[in-house]
Design an enzyme around this catalytic site. Sequence first.
Site, PDB file in Angstrom:
ATOM      1  N   HIS A  77       0.857  -1.185   0.000  1.00 14.35           N
ATOM      2  CA  HIS A  77       0.000   0.000   0.000  1.00 14.35           C
ATOM      3  C   HIS A  77       0.891   1.231   0.000  1.00 14.35           C
ATOM      4  O   HIS A  77       2.118   1.122   0.054  1.00 14.35           O
ATOM      5  CB  HIS A  77      -0.965  -0.007   1.189  1.00 14.35           C
ATOM      6  CG  HIS A  77      -0.317   0.076   2.530  1.00 14.35           C
ATOM      7  ND1 HIS A  77       0.536  -0.897   3.008  1.00 14.35           N
ATOM      8  CD2 HIS A  77      -0.384   1.018   3.510  1.00 14.35           C
ATOM      9  CE1 HIS A  77       0.942  -0.571   4.229  1.00 14.35           C
ATOM     10  NE2 HIS A  77       0.417   0.592   4.545  1.00 14.35           N
ATOM     11  N   HIS A  79       1.267   3.916   2.125  1.00 10.16           N
ATOM     12  CA  HIS A  79       1.724   4.664   3.294  1.00 10.16           C
ATOM     13  C   HIS A  79       3.240   4.792   3.217  1.00 10.16           C
ATOM     14  O   HIS A  79       3.943   3.872   2.781  1.00 10.16           O
ATOM     15  CB  HIS A  79       1.289   3.978   4.580  1.00 10.16           C
ATOM     16  CG  HIS A  79      -0.135   4.270   4.939  1.00 10.16           C
ATOM     17  ND1 HIS A  79      -0.885   3.458   5.762  1.00 10.16           N
ATOM     18  CD2 HIS A  79      -0.957   5.300   4.584  1.00 10.16           C
ATOM     19  CE1 HIS A  79      -2.096   3.967   5.906  1.00 10.16           C
ATOM     20  NE2 HIS A  79      -2.164   5.078   5.198  1.00 10.16           N
ATOM     21  N   ASP A  81       5.886   4.682   5.107  1.00 10.07           N
ATOM     22  CA  ASP A  81       6.864   3.750   5.670  1.00 10.07           C
ATOM     23  C   ASP A  81       6.989   2.472   4.857  1.00 10.07           C
ATOM     24  O   ASP A  81       7.843   1.630   5.141  1.00 10.07           O
ATOM     25  CB  ASP A  81       6.539   3.422   7.133  1.00 10.07           C
ATOM     26  CG  ASP A  81       5.132   2.884   7.339  1.00 10.07           C
ATOM     27  OD1 ASP A  81       4.212   3.309   6.626  1.00 10.07           O
ATOM     28  OD2 ASP A  81       4.947   2.048   8.246  1.00 10.07           O
ATOM     29  N   HIS A  82       6.163   2.346   3.822  1.00  9.91           N
ATOM     30  CA  HIS A  82       6.211   1.169   2.960  1.00  9.91           C
ATOM     31  C   HIS A  82       6.668   1.488   1.535  1.00  9.91           C
ATOM     32  O   HIS A  82       6.784   0.564   0.730  1.00  9.91           O
ATOM     33  CB  HIS A  82       4.839   0.497   2.897  1.00  9.91           C
ATOM     34  CG  HIS A  82       4.393  -0.062   4.207  1.00  9.91           C
ATOM     35  ND1 HIS A  82       4.469  -1.407   4.509  1.00  9.91           N
ATOM     36  CD2 HIS A  82       3.879   0.544   5.307  1.00  9.91           C
ATOM     37  CE1 HIS A  82       4.020  -1.609   5.738  1.00  9.91           C
ATOM     38  NE2 HIS A  82       3.651  -0.439   6.235  1.00  9.91           N
ATOM     39  N   HIS A 149      -7.286  -2.394   5.736  1.00 11.17           N
ATOM     40  CA  HIS A 149      -6.516  -1.310   6.322  1.00 11.17           C
ATOM     41  C   HIS A 149      -7.225   0.005   6.003  1.00 11.17           C
ATOM     42  O   HIS A 149      -8.320   0.005   5.434  1.00 11.17           O
ATOM     43  CB  HIS A 149      -5.086  -1.339   5.762  1.00 11.17           C
ATOM     44  CG  HIS A 149      -4.118  -0.508   6.531  1.00 11.17           C
ATOM     45  ND1 HIS A 149      -4.076  -0.482   7.898  1.00 11.17           N
ATOM     46  CD2 HIS A 149      -3.135   0.347   6.106  1.00 11.17           C
ATOM     47  CE1 HIS A 149      -3.106   0.331   8.293  1.00 11.17           C
ATOM     48  NE2 HIS A 149      -2.537   0.856   7.225  1.00 11.17           N
ATOM     49  N   ASP A 212       0.164  -4.240   6.704  1.00 10.52           N
ATOM     50  CA  ASP A 212      -0.813  -3.486   7.488  1.00 10.52           C
ATOM     51  C   ASP A 212      -2.244  -3.971   7.254  1.00 10.52           C
ATOM     52  O   ASP A 212      -2.789  -3.836   6.157  1.00 10.52           O
ATOM     53  CB  ASP A 212      -0.725  -2.007   7.149  1.00 10.52           C
ATOM     54  CG  ASP A 212       0.630  -1.410   7.513  1.00 10.52           C
ATOM     55  OD1 ASP A 212       1.591  -2.186   7.669  1.00 10.52           O
ATOM     56  OD2 ASP A 212       0.724  -0.181   7.637  1.00 10.52           O
ATOM     57  N   HIS A 270       7.238  -5.056  11.643  1.00 12.04           N
ATOM     58  CA  HIS A 270       6.412  -3.844  11.628  1.00 12.04           C
ATOM     59  C   HIS A 270       5.997  -3.457  13.046  1.00 12.04           C
ATOM     60  O   HIS A 270       4.829  -3.266  13.363  1.00 12.04           O
ATOM     61  CB  HIS A 270       5.182  -4.065  10.741  1.00 12.04           C
ATOM     62  CG  HIS A 270       4.478  -2.797  10.340  1.00 12.04           C
ATOM     63  ND1 HIS A 270       3.507  -2.215  11.116  1.00 12.04           N
ATOM     64  CD2 HIS A 270       4.612  -2.000   9.252  1.00 12.04           C
ATOM     65  CE1 HIS A 270       3.047  -1.124  10.520  1.00 12.04           C
ATOM     66  NE2 HIS A 270       3.713  -0.974   9.382  1.00 12.04           N
TER      67      HIS A 270
END
Length: 313
Positions: A77, A79, A81-82, A149, A212, A270
């Site tokens: 996805h 976000h 941090d990914h 999520h 997530d 994570h």
Amino acid sequence: MPVPSGRTPEEPVRELVVLGTSSNVPTRTRNHNGYLLRWDGAPHQDGILFDPGEGTQRQLTHAGVPATAITRICLTHMHGDHCYGLPGVLSRMVLDGVQRPVELHYPASGEDVVRALVGLATPGLELRLRPHGGPGEIAEGLEVVALRHRIETYGYRLIEPDGRSLVPERLAAAGISGPDVGRLQREGELRGVRLADVSVARRGQSVAVVMDTAECAGAEQLADGVDLLLVESTFGADTAELAETYLHLTAAQAGALAARSGARTTVLTHFSSRYVDVAPLLEEARAAAPGAQITAADDLDRVPLPPRRAHDT
């Protein structure tokens, strides 16, 4: 964990290289997400990079894995941090002279973000954008399943088809060697010798990446019976309400998923930056899955796939 003595990172191997394990905010000891699955197979060694967060390029260096090892990139996805490490990884691949095409898989709703990130990278890589807008197979042996999520999110499942392993003693007894071995594998029969006569059944291996998500049917489908399950474990029992609010898994929920799925090896990752020590999270996960093989990942860990099940080789 360091590369085992006597083996170089370029040699064929089947393992998960953990590049980062922190959610949202990196810590002094944990980088943002990043996971490289090194998957030996014909015609070459595949290196599938999942969710490159900030700092992934540097983590590859620390892990002793060249950027040239990456053959495919998968984003669960959009976000930060990914995915915010994507431009650096792509630029490094250009700098290191990667000539082959590289496919980038991601949720279709993240198209604008992906194009913005790719636009920051040094040009010169033949990058093939492969958005997916629903569940299913997105490449040979690689499928996605929707998770639950706050934005569109997919988990990945890599499946090796069942096959056969050659038995050297049987090949020798049949008088088959050299190029004839490859011919037998391609044609299934050679000079009256069948492939089945000189081989044994081999069960394919599988890996699931569940990032997530809250508990959902998609996570169950991805994890079912896999050899290696990489699963988020953001919160502990002390902050279960945050997990519910932000649609993440607790350690206990991750452990329960491992137990229900029958995953042979489960790797937790994570982690929220509030946990300096993740040992309590590991204990909670193991308590929810007595007897399951569960570990908590540290940055730069190398996790080999478990040996094939008995009678598979």
